[in-house]
Design a protein around this motif. Structure first.
Motif, PDB file in Angstrom:
ATOM      1  N   VAL A  98     -31.049 -18.532  17.130  1.00 21.28           N
ATOM      2  CA  VAL A  98     -32.383 -19.029  17.464  1.00 21.28           C
ATOM      3  C   VAL A  98     -33.453 -18.156  16.824  1.00 21.28           C
ATOM      4  O   VAL A  98     -34.364 -18.656  16.146  1.00 21.28           O
ATOM      5  CB  VAL A  98     -32.573 -19.082  18.992  1.00 21.28           C
ATOM      6  CG1 VAL A  98     -34.020 -19.439  19.348  1.00 21.28           C
ATOM      7  CG2 VAL A  98     -31.630 -20.098  19.608  1.00 21.28           C
ATOM      8  N   ARG A 104     -32.581 -24.742  16.692  1.00 21.74           N
ATOM      9  CA  ARG A 104     -33.197 -25.232  17.915  1.00 21.74           C
ATOM     10  C   ARG A 104     -32.344 -26.283  18.625  1.00 21.74           C
ATOM     11  O   ARG A 104     -32.799 -26.901  19.584  1.00 21.74           O
ATOM     12  CB  ARG A 104     -34.585 -25.820  17.620  1.00 21.74           C
ATOM     13  CG  ARG A 104     -35.603 -24.797  17.141  1.00 21.74           C
ATOM     14  CD  ARG A 104     -35.919 -23.786  18.228  1.00 21.74           C
ATOM     15  NE  ARG A 104     -36.929 -22.834  17.810  1.00 21.74           N
ATOM     16  CZ  ARG A 104     -36.682 -21.664  17.214  1.00 21.74           C
ATOM     17  NH1 ARG A 104     -35.417 -21.316  16.965  1.00 21.74           N
ATOM     18  NH2 ARG A 104     -37.656 -20.848  16.878  1.00 21.74           N
ATOM     19  N   GLN A 105     -31.106 -26.463  18.152  1.00 28.65           N
ATOM     20  CA  GLN A 105     -30.196 -27.385  18.814  1.00 28.65           C
ATOM     21  C   GLN A 105     -28.764 -26.922  18.580  1.00 28.65           C
ATOM     22  O   GLN A 105     -28.423 -26.437  17.501  1.00 28.65           O
ATOM     23  CB  GLN A 105     -30.405 -28.822  18.346  1.00 28.65           C
ATOM     24  CG  GLN A 105     -30.512 -29.027  16.861  1.00 28.65           C
ATOM     25  CD  GLN A 105     -30.803 -30.475  16.496  1.00 28.65           C
ATOM     26  OE1 GLN A 105     -31.015 -31.344  17.352  1.00 28.65           O
ATOM     27  NE2 GLN A 105     -30.788 -30.755  15.212  1.00 28.65           N
ATOM     28  N   HIS A 120     -27.421 -22.279  26.649  1.00 20.43           N
ATOM     29  CA  HIS A 120     -28.768 -22.842  26.573  1.00 20.43           C
ATOM     30  C   HIS A 120     -29.799 -21.941  27.246  1.00 20.43           C
ATOM     31  O   HIS A 120     -30.961 -21.908  26.849  1.00 20.43           O
ATOM     32  CB  HIS A 120     -28.810 -24.251  27.178  1.00 20.43           C
ATOM     33  CG  HIS A 120     -28.711 -24.297  28.661  1.00 20.43           C
ATOM     34  ND1 HIS A 120     -27.505 -24.237  29.312  1.00 20.43           N
ATOM     35  CD2 HIS A 120     -29.661 -24.392  29.622  1.00 20.43           C
ATOM     36  CE1 HIS A 120     -27.716 -24.301  30.626  1.00 20.43           C
ATOM     37  NE2 HIS A 120     -29.013 -24.399  30.843  1.00 20.43           N
ATOM     38  N   ALA A 123     -30.615 -19.284  24.653  1.00 22.76           N
ATOM     39  CA  ALA A 123     -31.415 -19.863  23.574  1.00 22.76           C
ATOM     40  C   ALA A 123     -32.820 -20.222  24.045  1.00 22.76           C
ATOM     41  O   ALA A 123     -33.818 -19.957  23.357  1.00 22.76           O
ATOM     42  CB  ALA A 123     -30.711 -21.098  23.016  1.00 22.76           C
ATOM     43  N   GLN A 124     -32.931 -20.824  25.222  1.00 24.62           N
ATOM     44  CA  GLN A 124     -34.232 -21.281  25.700  1.00 24.62           C
ATOM     45  C   GLN A 124     -35.126 -20.147  26.170  1.00 24.62           C
ATOM     46  O   GLN A 124     -36.339 -20.322  26.276  1.00 24.62           O
ATOM     47  CB  GLN A 124     -34.041 -22.311  26.814  1.00 24.62           C
ATOM     48  CG  GLN A 124     -33.480 -23.630  26.303  1.00 24.62           C
ATOM     49  CD  GLN A 124     -33.201 -24.634  27.400  1.00 24.62           C
ATOM     50  OE1 GLN A 124     -33.288 -24.324  28.590  1.00 24.62           O
ATOM     51  NE2 GLN A 124     -32.856 -25.851  27.010  1.00 24.62           N
ATOM     52  N   THR A 130     -35.302 -25.644  22.869  1.00 20.92           N
ATOM     53  CA  THR A 130     -33.934 -25.785  22.364  1.00 20.92           C
ATOM     54  C   THR A 130     -33.153 -26.830  23.154  1.00 20.92           C
ATOM     55  O   THR A 130     -33.243 -26.909  24.382  1.00 20.92           O
ATOM     56  CB  THR A 130     -33.197 -24.442  22.437  1.00 20.92           C
ATOM     57  OG1 THR A 130     -33.907 -23.479  21.649  1.00 20.92           O
ATOM     58  CG2 THR A 130     -31.772 -24.568  21.893  1.00 20.92           C
ATOM     59  N   GLY A 155     -36.966 -28.211  26.855  1.00 19.95           N
ATOM     60  CA  GLY A 155     -35.724 -28.461  26.135  1.00 19.95           C
ATOM     61  C   GLY A 155     -34.872 -29.508  26.824  1.00 19.95           C
ATOM     62  O   GLY A 155     -35.360 -30.326  27.609  1.00 19.95           O
TER      63      GLY A 155
END
Length: 298
Positions: A98, A104-105, A120, A123-124, A130, A155
């Protein structure tokens, strides 16, 4: 907070807690009849996700999973440590994909039972927008996906019940298409999952199908157990798993490297899992018997 949606629906009962909470004296085996499971879960057959959960100190496993898990620990005394190092890699890889690669996915296949922080959540924390699609074939994972895989408001976090043996079904699932944009870079994570596919199943082709479906700039993260560092211990652990009816294949560095195809390996390349961009220096990275690496599609 946005709750994950899952397919298929229909599992409404959580699995029973560990021995103590089932009214069984600690240290004694739990008869299969004393353990409850969601529909579709065979508590007499060990499952890799539940064994991994046991190694990490979770409670979402059954007597058969604990028996196999303990037999493998007898073969590799540091197996719990290794499972923890594998989990730490997930967090480091997600964070760097990230923050440094602009991903972003994510498509996470072989999710396992959620253990916070989940991919997640890592990442978020950096990029709240994301999106993540989790994939697994164990109904217990589906149960916990409902409860624990909560996305940020910006997200999205979704779950697909599917098997890596059928990449076409994963890639063609409407929920994946609704969540991820496959014209934009995707982070594909295959964490300790490819070991469950025998060579005869051609796991390299399965991974190639997934790679081919992703656009330039996508990244692939893999961890895979190996006998390269201690053939005797790993051989005994494999015997314990296969003796219980599981498929468990440990592969050499060259065999793991093949999964990345012609994608560009990110530094430091394919290395012991503890040595992939560690947060603190590691004295003996080969003490965890996994190869790990991340590659980018040109």
């Amino acid at each position: 907070m946005r709750s994950v949606s899952v397919r298929p629906a229909g599992i409404g009962r959580a699995p029973a807690d560990r021995d103590q909470e089932a009214g069984v004296e600690q240290g004694k085996d739990v008869p299969p009849a004393a353990e409850l499971a969601p529909p579709g879960v065979n508590i007499n057959v060990p499952h890799s996700a539940r064994i991994y959960d046991y190694w990490l100190g979770g409670k979402d496993n059954f007597a058969v999973d604990r028996a196999v898990g303990e037999a493998m620990i007898q073969a590799i005394p540091d197996l719990r440590y290794m499972a923890g190092e594998n989990r730490k890699f997930v967090h480091r890889a997600a964070r760097d994909l990230v923050a440094k690669e602009g991903i972003r996915q994510f498509l996470d296949i072989g999710t396992g039972i959620p253990t916070r922080p989940n991919l997640h959540e890592v990442a978020q924390e950096i990029a709240p927008e994301t999106r993540v699609v989790y994939v697994d074939n164990d109904p217990i994972v589906l149960v916990h996906a409902r409860a624990l895989m909560m996305s940020s408001a910006q997200g999205r976090s979704e779950y697909i019940s599917a098997d890596i043996r059928d990449p076409g079904a994963i890639l063609g699932d409407p929920l994946l298409a609704d969540t991820l944009d496959l014209t934009r870079p995707v982070g594909l994570t295959l964490i300790a999952i490819l070991m469950l596919l025998a060579d005869a199943a051609d796991p390299w082709d399965k991974v190639a199908q997934l790679r081919d479906a992703l656009p330039s700039g996508s990244c692939l993260a893999i961890t895979h157990p190996t006998a390269d560092f201690n053939p005797d211990e790993v051989g005994r652990a494999v015997d314990a798993a296969t003796g219980a009816g599981m498929t468990l294949v440990c592969r050499s560095r060259d065999e793991v490297q093949r999964f990345f195809g012609d994608w560009e390996m990110l530094e430091p390349g394919l290395v012991p899992v503890s040595a992939w961009r560690p947060d603190v220096p590691v004295d003996r990275p080969e003490a965890a018997y996994y190869w790990a690496g991340v590659a980018r599609k040109p």
